[in-house]
Design a protein around this motif. Sequence first.
Motif, short mmCIF file in Angstrom:
data_model
loop_
_atom_site.label_atom_id
_atom_site.label_comp_id
_atom_site.label_asym_id
_atom_site.label_seq_id
_atom_site.Cartn_x
_atom_site.Cartn_y
_atom_site.Cartn_z
N LEU A 1 -45.58 15.73 -75.58
CA LEU A 1 -47.05 15.81 -75.59
C LEU A 1 -47.57 16.05 -77.01
O LEU A 1 -48.53 15.41 -77.45
N HIS A 2 -46.95 16.96 -77.72
CA HIS A 2 -47.39 17.26 -79.09
C HIS A 2 -47.20 16.06 -80.01
O HIS A 2 -48.03 15.81 -80.88
N ARG A 3 -46.11 15.33 -79.81
CA ARG A 3 -45.88 14.14 -80.64
C ARG A 3 -47.01 13.12 -80.44
O ARG A 3 -47.43 12.46 -81.38
N GLY A 4 -47.48 12.99 -79.22
CA GLY A 4 -48.58 12.07 -78.93
C GLY A 4 -49.87 12.47 -79.61
O GLY A 4 -50.73 11.62 -79.88
N LEU A 5 -50.00 13.75 -79.91
CA LEU A 5 -51.18 14.24 -80.62
C LEU A 5 -50.99 14.25 -82.13
O LEU A 5 -51.87 14.69 -82.86
N GLY A 6 -49.84 13.79 -82.56
CA GLY A 6 -49.56 13.79 -84.00
C GLY A 6 -49.19 15.15 -84.52
O GLY A 6 -49.12 15.37 -85.73
N ALA A 7 -48.92 16.10 -83.62
CA ALA A 7 -48.61 17.47 -84.03
C ALA A 7 -47.18 17.85 -83.68
O ALA A 7 -46.80 19.01 -83.79
N GLY A 8 -46.39 16.86 -83.25
CA GLY A 8 -45.04 17.16 -82.83
C GLY A 8 -44.09 17.31 -84.00
O GLY A 8 -44.18 16.58 -84.98
N PRO A 9 -43.20 18.27 -83.87
CA PRO A 9 -42.23 18.49 -84.95
C PRO A 9 -41.12 17.44 -84.92
O PRO A 9 -40.93 16.73 -83.94
N ASP A 10 -40.38 17.39 -86.01
CA ASP A 10 -39.17 16.58 -86.09
C ASP A 10 -38.17 17.20 -85.11
O ASP A 10 -38.00 18.42 -85.07
N LEU A 11 -37.52 16.37 -84.33
CA LEU A 11 -36.61 16.89 -83.31
C LEU A 11 -35.33 17.49 -83.89
O LEU A 11 -34.67 18.27 -83.22
N GLY A 12 -34.98 17.16 -85.12
CA GLY A 12 -33.76 17.71 -85.73
C GLY A 12 -33.74 19.23 -85.74
O GLY A 12 -32.84 19.84 -85.16
#
Length: 186
Positions: free
Chosen positions: A164-175
């Motif tokens: 959800l956060h990635r869709g808002l452009g606020a998601g962290p790098d998954l690494g």
Amino acid sequence: MTSPAAERGREVRQRLLATAVELIPERGWAAVSTRSLAERAGVTPSVVHYHFPSLSALLNEAVVDSMRQVLAEVEDVLDTARSPAQAIESILASAGQYTGEDPASLLFIEAYLAATRDERLREEIGGMITGFRQRFGRRLGEHGVSAPEETAEVLLAAVDGLILHRGLGAGPDLGPVTAVLRRLVS
């Protein structure tokens, strides 16, 4: 042996479900109409109602089928994990394909929102999530993770939140997130 008419009917039904899966992310749940769905699927609106009791029933079935398929794929990936840490890595690798803006992410986001207004859809999605979480919790328990059911609940909610956060452009790098989530199962 299936008759040609029955086979055509099955194909039309599947085409309507596939079309719903395309239209929901494109237009939003509420903007999918019987007319737009029929037009995209190449049938008349009456054919939609021949195969489904309502547009809502069609949309619900389409999204539930799609979610079941994704959860089955994730479970297949989890079956290869030899440790809880590998399970976390596998889940995050699987989640990495979902940007939050891709059609599957948008489909699920729209379905979650629709489920807040549709009790039957909420029960179906909730049941799938609960079942998946319980199976994941059992796997974690088999590997000696303490509070496995609760850990599974937190891990899966975190993955949903990341998407959800990635869709808002606020998601962290998954690494870096992988290391944090791995600590939950160590």
